[in-house]
Design a protein around this motif. Structure first.
Motif, PDB file in Angstrom:
ATOM      1  N   GLN A   1       0.832  -1.200   0.000  1.00 51.66           N
ATOM      2  CA  GLN A   1       0.000   0.000   0.000  1.00 51.66           C
ATOM      3  C   GLN A   1       0.877   1.264   0.000  1.00 51.66           C
ATOM      4  O   GLN A   1       0.475   2.313  -0.526  1.00 51.66           O
ATOM      5  N   ASN A   2       2.066   1.186   0.602  1.00 52.09           N
ATOM      6  CA  ASN A   2       2.981   2.337   0.667  1.00 52.09           C
ATOM      7  C   ASN A   2       4.072   2.253  -0.403  1.00 52.09           C
ATOM      8  O   ASN A   2       5.051   2.998  -0.374  1.00 52.09           O
ATOM      9  N   GLY A   3       3.956   1.233  -1.292  1.00 49.37           N
ATOM     10  CA  GLY A   3       4.953   1.089  -2.333  1.00 49.37           C
ATOM     11  C   GLY A   3       6.191   0.345  -1.902  1.00 49.37           C
ATOM     12  O   GLY A   3       7.178   0.293  -2.647  1.00 49.37           O
ATOM     13  N   GLY A   4       6.147  -0.237  -0.694  1.00 52.37           N
ATOM     14  CA  GLY A   4       7.323  -0.943  -0.197  1.00 52.37           C
ATOM     15  C   GLY A   4       7.407  -2.373  -0.706  1.00 52.37           C
ATOM     16  O   GLY A   4       8.411  -3.057  -0.465  1.00 52.37           O
ATOM     17  N   ALA A   5       6.380  -2.916  -1.395  1.00 54.75           N
ATOM     18  CA  ALA A   5       6.411  -4.291  -1.916  1.00 54.75           C
ATOM     19  C   ALA A   5       5.742  -4.303  -3.276  1.00 54.75           C
ATOM     20  O   ALA A   5       4.759  -3.603  -3.520  1.00 54.75           O
ATOM     21  N   SER A   6       6.290  -5.101  -4.138  1.00 60.45           N
ATOM     22  CA  SER A   6       5.778  -5.165  -5.496  1.00 60.45           C
ATOM     23  C   SER A   6       4.589  -6.121  -5.576  1.00 60.45           C
ATOM     24  O   SER A   6       4.402  -6.984  -4.702  1.00 60.45           O
ATOM     25  N   PRO A   7       3.772  -6.048  -6.624  1.00 58.06           N
ATOM     26  CA  PRO A   7       2.667  -6.999  -6.816  1.00 58.06           C
ATOM     27  C   PRO A   7       3.154  -8.449  -6.891  1.00 58.06           C
ATOM     28  O   PRO A   7       2.454  -9.369  -6.460  1.00 58.06           O
ATOM     29  N   ALA A   8       4.330  -8.669  -7.415  1.00 56.27           N
ATOM     30  CA  ALA A   8       4.850 -10.032  -7.515  1.00 56.27           C
ATOM     31  C   ALA A   8       5.092 -10.627  -6.129  1.00 56.27           C
ATOM     32  O   ALA A   8       4.852 -11.822  -5.885  1.00 56.27           O
ATOM     33  N   GLU A   9       5.582  -9.776  -5.204  1.00 49.59           N
ATOM     34  CA  GLU A   9       5.824 -10.257  -3.846  1.00 49.59           C
ATOM     35  C   GLU A   9       4.497 -10.581  -3.142  1.00 49.59           C
ATOM     36  O   GLU A   9       4.403 -11.568  -2.388  1.00 49.59           O
ATOM     37  N   VAL A  10       3.464  -9.749  -3.436  1.00 48.92           N
ATOM     38  CA  VAL A  10       2.140 -10.034  -2.847  1.00 48.92           C
ATOM     39  C   VAL A  10       1.607 -11.364  -3.380  1.00 48.92           C
ATOM     40  O   VAL A  10       1.085 -12.199  -2.633  1.00 48.92           O
ATOM     41  N   GLU A  11       1.767 -11.613  -4.678  1.00 45.31           N
ATOM     42  CA  GLU A  11       1.282 -12.854  -5.276  1.00 45.31           C
ATOM     43  C   GLU A  11       2.014 -14.057  -4.710  1.00 45.31           C
ATOM     44  O   GLU A  11       1.420 -15.099  -4.424  1.00 45.31           O
ATOM     45  N   ALA A  12       3.309 -13.899  -4.505  1.00 43.09           N
ATOM     46  CA  ALA A  12       4.085 -15.005  -3.939  1.00 43.09           C
ATOM     47  C   ALA A  12       3.632 -15.326  -2.513  1.00 43.09           C
ATOM     48  O   ALA A  12       3.549 -16.492  -2.115  1.00 43.09           O
ATOM     49  N   ALA A  13       3.322 -14.299  -1.727  1.00 46.43           N
ATOM     50  CA  ALA A  13       2.848 -14.513  -0.357  1.00 46.43           C
ATOM     51  C   ALA A  13       1.493 -15.212  -0.352  1.00 46.43           C
ATOM     52  O   ALA A  13       1.208 -16.074   0.490  1.00 46.43           O
ATOM     53  N   GLN A  14       0.623 -14.833  -1.305  1.00 45.39           N
ATOM     54  CA  GLN A  14      -0.680 -15.486  -1.404  1.00 45.39           C
ATOM     55  C   GLN A  14      -0.544 -16.966  -1.776  1.00 45.39           C
ATOM     56  O   GLN A  14      -1.240 -17.832  -1.232  1.00 45.39           O
TER      57      GLN A  14
END
Length: 416
Positions: free
Chosen positions: A161-174
């Motif tokens: 939300q603050n730009g500290g993580a990329s969408p790819a990192e969010v997908e990997a966590a999911q």
């Protein structure tokens, strides 16, 4: 020529007539002679006696309470601890079979039962104990991984939300969380739903079969040692120590002999005279003069064929306190259907049936006179007379030469 033939015919007719007259004369003279002949008869006086109407038959002794032991399987008779005629107590050991095979069967059945029970327990709990422990450990690790993946996903979403993580990192966590949840579901299903319903049913059936086999093996082992189920008398041991017997062979019979049952058969024409409670007298040829008394406990409800006889079955109970009456012996039964005391009676042969009426022949002044009488019950040898004769009347029994008696016949009495 014709005249000679006519004379011959007349001569033949004359001879025939003369022959018939001669026969008639002879018959008449014989009849006259017979009428004038004094007939020797046996006689007796009408007397007062107790009389009983009796149905006689044969029967067999049976115990009221009986126990038979049979070999449960082929075996050798190991020990016989009693003799025929011995009194035994409840639970007393009577006979032993060689139970080596029975013990082996019981041990094998027990092992199979334990194995089947273990299989059933494994099916119900999701596997063996080791498998369950391993699955539980893996489930604990999977849950910890799931919780860690969920916290990691939440943290990465906040950074994104603050730009500290990329969408790819969010997908990997999911993806990591989804895999962890899948692992949890897998291990949970192994604990609760690893086996299908048919597999569970099969395990239950195997366990039930093993329990039945073990129970049968236990019965076999138990029945290899014959014990008295109640206090009684051992009356038959048809085997010997060391003999080999097949399954079903009779080993021992015992019973309570203080009271026995007599089972007999009564011919169909006599059944209508029977009633429960009628007195019964029992005689056994092996003990002459001894009489046992009892009463009818069962009368026929159906007739059957026994050999050439149509009979009904009766039973009566007899006290046998001295145990003299033995099981299976043949005895004579007298069933007393009626008993009258102090009645006027005559011998059976003194009563004559003529055209449906009954007569006796009184002896008066060396001649006999017929008197019609009414009769009551009858025993094997005597008949009750209820009307038509008085006490002490002298009556003829029958002619010594078996000649028929008739009223008015002159007689002389001879000793019986």
């Amino acid at each position: 020529m014709a005249k000679r033939n006519q004379n011959g015919s007349e001569r033949k007719r004359l001879l025939s007539v003369l022959a018939m007259v001669a026969v008639a004369v002879l018959l008449f003279s014989g009849w006259v002679k017979m009428r004038n002949t004094v007939v020797a008869v046996r006689a007796e006086n009408v007397s007062r006696q107790n009389i009983a109407s009796v149905i006689s038959t044969n029967g067999k002794i049976e115990p009221v309470k009986n126990f038979e032991a049979h070999a449960p399987a082929p075996a050798t008779v190991k020990r016989i601890l009693v003799k025929e005629g011995d009194a035994v107590k409840p639970g007393q050991l009577i006979l032993q079979l060689d139970d080596v095979d029975a013990r082996a069967r019981a041990a094998k059945a027990f092992a199979q039962l334990r194995a089947a029970q273990a299989d059933l327990q494994a099916v119900r709990t999701g596997g063996t104990k080791e498998e369950v422990l391993t699955t539980k450990a893996n489930l604990s690790k999977a849950r910890a991984e799931r919780d860690e993946a969920r916290r990691n996903l939440d943290a990465i979403k906040k950074l994104a939300q603050n730009g500290g993580a990329s969408p790819a990192e969010v997908e990997a966590a999911q993806n990591r969380l989804q895999k962890a949840e899948a692992d949890v579901q897998l291990f949970e299903s192994k604990l609760t739903g690893r086996f299908s319903s048919p597999e569970v049913a099969r395990a239950q059936a195997n366990a039930a079969q093993a329990r039945a086999a073990y129970s049968a093996a236990q019965d076999l082992l138990k029945n290899s040692n014959i014990r008295a189920p109640f206090a009684g008398t051992v009356y038959q041991i048809p085997v010997k120590e060391g003999s080999y017997v097949q399954g079903g062979t009779l080993l021992v019979q015992m019973a309570r002999l203080e009271k026995v049952v007599v089972r007999g058969f009564v011919d169909e024409p006599e059944i209508g005279r029977l009633a429960k409670g009628q007195k019964v007298e029992i005689r056994w040829d092996a003990i002459p003069g001894r009489v046992w008394e009892g009463s009818l406990t069962r009368i026929p409800t159906v007739v059957t064929m026994v050999g050439t006889r149509t009979v009904g079955e009766v039973t009566c109970e007899i006290d046998n306190l001295d145990r003299k009456l033995l099981p299976n012996v043949n005895v004579n039964l007298n069933i007393i259907t009626a008993r009258h005391m102090d009645s006027l009676t005559v011998s059976r042969e003194a009563v004559h049936d003529v055209e449906g009426k009954r007569y006796i022949y009184e002896i008066v002044n060396h001649k006999i006179q017929a008197h019609q009488v009414q009769t009551g019950i009858a025993s094997l040898t005597r008949v009750e007379v209820t009307d038509g004769v008085s006490e002490a009347t002298r009556v003829a029994l029958g002619a010594v030469n078996a000649q028929p008696l008739r009223s008015g016949m002159e007689v002389k009495v001879v000793e019986r």
